[in-house]
Write a protein that holds these residues in place. Structure first.
Motif, PDB file in Angstrom:
ATOM      1  N   UNK A  55       0.836  -1.205   0.000  1.00 24.53           N
ATOM      2  CA  UNK A  55       0.000   0.000   0.000  1.00 24.53           C
ATOM      3  C   UNK A  55       0.870   1.255   0.000  1.00 24.53           C
ATOM      4  N   UNK A  56       1.908   1.255   0.817  1.00 21.69           N
ATOM      5  CA  UNK A  56       2.777   2.418   0.896  1.00 21.69           C
ATOM      6  C   UNK A  56       3.565   2.647  -0.375  1.00 21.69           C
ATOM      7  N   UNK A  57       4.084   1.573  -0.950  1.00 19.03           N
ATOM      8  CA  UNK A  57       4.861   1.690  -2.184  1.00 19.03           C
ATOM      9  C   UNK A  57       3.994   2.208  -3.329  1.00 19.03           C
ATOM     10  N   UNK A  58       2.764   1.696  -3.405  1.00 16.74           N
ATOM     11  CA  UNK A  58       1.847   2.153  -4.454  1.00 16.74           C
ATOM     12  C   UNK A  58       1.500   3.630  -4.268  1.00 16.74           C
ATOM     13  N   UNK A  65       4.452   9.939  -9.846  1.00 13.33           N
ATOM     14  CA  UNK A  65       4.001   9.992 -11.239  1.00 13.33           C
ATOM     15  C   UNK A  65       2.908  11.025 -11.474  1.00 13.33           C
ATOM     16  N   UNK A  66       2.328  11.599 -10.411  1.00 17.12           N
ATOM     17  CA  UNK A  66       1.221  12.529 -10.578  1.00 17.12           C
ATOM     18  C   UNK A  66       1.616  13.960 -10.261  1.00 17.12           C
ATOM     19  N   UNK A  67       0.888  14.912 -10.823  1.00 14.20           N
ATOM     20  CA  UNK A  67       1.114  16.315 -10.500  1.00 14.20           C
ATOM     21  C   UNK A  67       2.099  16.981 -11.433  1.00 14.20           C
ATOM     22  N   UNK A  68       2.264  18.280 -11.275  1.00  7.48           N
ATOM     23  CA  UNK A  68       3.149  19.049 -12.167  1.00  7.48           C
ATOM     24  C   UNK A  68       4.627  18.714 -12.008  1.00  7.48           C
ATOM     25  N   UNK A  69       5.004  18.149 -10.847  1.00  2.64           N
ATOM     26  CA  UNK A  69       6.402  17.800 -10.620  1.00  2.64           C
ATOM     27  C   UNK A  69       6.661  16.313 -10.821  1.00  2.64           C
ATOM     28  N   UNK A  74      11.247   5.780 -17.956  1.00  7.21           N
ATOM     29  CA  UNK A  74      11.453   5.063 -19.221  1.00  7.21           C
ATOM     30  C   UNK A  74      10.599   3.794 -19.129  1.00  7.21           C
ATOM     31  N   UNK A  75       9.359   3.932 -19.589  1.00  4.67           N
ATOM     32  CA  UNK A  75       8.330   2.966 -19.256  1.00  4.67           C
ATOM     33  C   UNK A  75       8.635   1.552 -19.738  1.00  4.67           C
ATOM     34  N   UNK A 180      14.521   6.458  -7.791  1.00  4.33           N
ATOM     35  CA  UNK A 180      13.601   6.157  -6.701  1.00  4.33           C
ATOM     36  C   UNK A 180      12.206   5.848  -7.232  1.00  4.33           C
ATOM     37  N   UNK A 181      11.737   6.643  -8.190  1.00  6.27           N
ATOM     38  CA  UNK A 181      10.424   6.392  -8.789  1.00  6.27           C
ATOM     39  C   UNK A 181      10.411   5.058  -9.533  1.00  6.27           C
ATOM     40  N   UNK A 182      11.476   4.756 -10.285  1.00  6.89           N
ATOM     41  CA  UNK A 182      11.555   3.492 -11.016  1.00  6.89           C
ATOM     42  C   UNK A 182      11.606   2.307 -10.062  1.00  6.89           C
ATOM     43  N   UNK A 183      12.356   2.462  -8.967  1.00  6.58           N
ATOM     44  CA  UNK A 183      12.452   1.392  -7.971  1.00  6.58           C
ATOM     45  C   UNK A 183      11.086   1.102  -7.367  1.00  6.58           C
TER      46      UNK A 183
END
Length: 256
Positions: A55-58, A65-69, A74-75, A180-183
């Motif tokens: 739950x936390x990781x999601x 992945x959301x918002x202006x920042x 690299x999907x 970090x986002x990819x991980x």
């Protein structure tokens, strides 16, 4: 609410906060669960904790992945890595019942020490986002990474997020924020695979897992927001702190 449950939910939130940025939330959450749920079988502790971790990781991934920042990923590479990692996490979980996990601890200790030393030595490590792999090499590296990290997460687990973070920086040339986002994306896949195993074997205590999951999500969302606000330099320092704590913990368990 008993005092033990209050502490448990607090540590779940703290684990989510740290894990959202650099991984290593298991360093906080798992020992807390073992201490505060002494009557619960260890396999059920692992399965219950996996609900909160997923739950936390999601939640952290959604914030990245959301918002202006939002952090661009690299999907193709990340998705293939996640798919392979999820499959091999299931294999690792099954292998854990027949192999000696204690043999893995010294190897992980050496690996984490090398990671910390390299990050300290390379002052610019993870500061620049310059993907260094392309085409077939990128895909093959992603498959190998997914195979190794996925099996490790299912078999042993602690430090998976930090290992993924280092791999995305060192192998793929990402900065710490993109890594970090990819991980997190890959870790969602391995957590789902592990949770499938624990649910199928009846090792989830839902009355504890669901409140822990909510607390972990709150901590993860806050942690991801802080990482995005502070940037790669902050994440690099926190990564070194968490890996250093993990080295001390594993060293104590191995040699004490």
């Amino acid at each position: 609410m008993t005092l033990e449950l209050f502490y448990l939910y607090f540590f779940a939130a703290l684990a989510g906060f740290i894990d959202a940025q650099v991984g290593g939330g298991g360093l906080i959450q798992l020992p807390a669960m073992v201490l505060l749920l002494p009557e619960v079988p260890y396999a059920t502790v692992l399965g219950t904790g996996k609900v909160a971790s997923l739950a936390g990781t999601a939640a952290a991934l959604r914030r990245y992945l959301g918002g202006p920042d939002a952090v661009p990923l690299r999907w193709r590479t990340v998705a293939i890595t996640a798919l392979v990692a999820g499959g091999f996490a299931l294999l690792g979980a099954r292998a854990a019942s027949s192999l000696h996990k204690e043999a893995v601890r010294p190897l992980v200790l050496v690996l984490l020490t090398a990671m910390a030393a390299y990050t300290l030595w390379r002052k610019d490590f993870g500061s620049l986002h310059a993907p260094s792999l392309h085409g077939r090499r990128e895909i093959i590296t992603g498959v190998v990474l997914g195979l190794a990290i996925g099996f490790y997460d299912g078999f042993f687990g602690p430090g998976t997020g930090s290992l993924l973070l280092f791999a995305f920086v060192g192998l793929f040339g990402y900065d710490f924020l993109a890594a970090s986002a990819s991980a997190k994306f890959v870790n969602v896949a391995t957590n789902i695979a592990g949770l499938i195993f624990f649910i199928s074997t009846g090792h989830v205590l839902y009355r504890v897992a669901i409140p822990m999951a909510i607390c972990n999500m709150l901590g993860s969302t806050l942690g991801a927001r802080m990482a995005l606000r502070q940037g790669t330099g902050f994440v690099r320092v926190l990564f070194l702190v968490v890996v250093g704590a993990f080295i001390l913990k594993l060293g104590w368990e191995t040699f004490a």
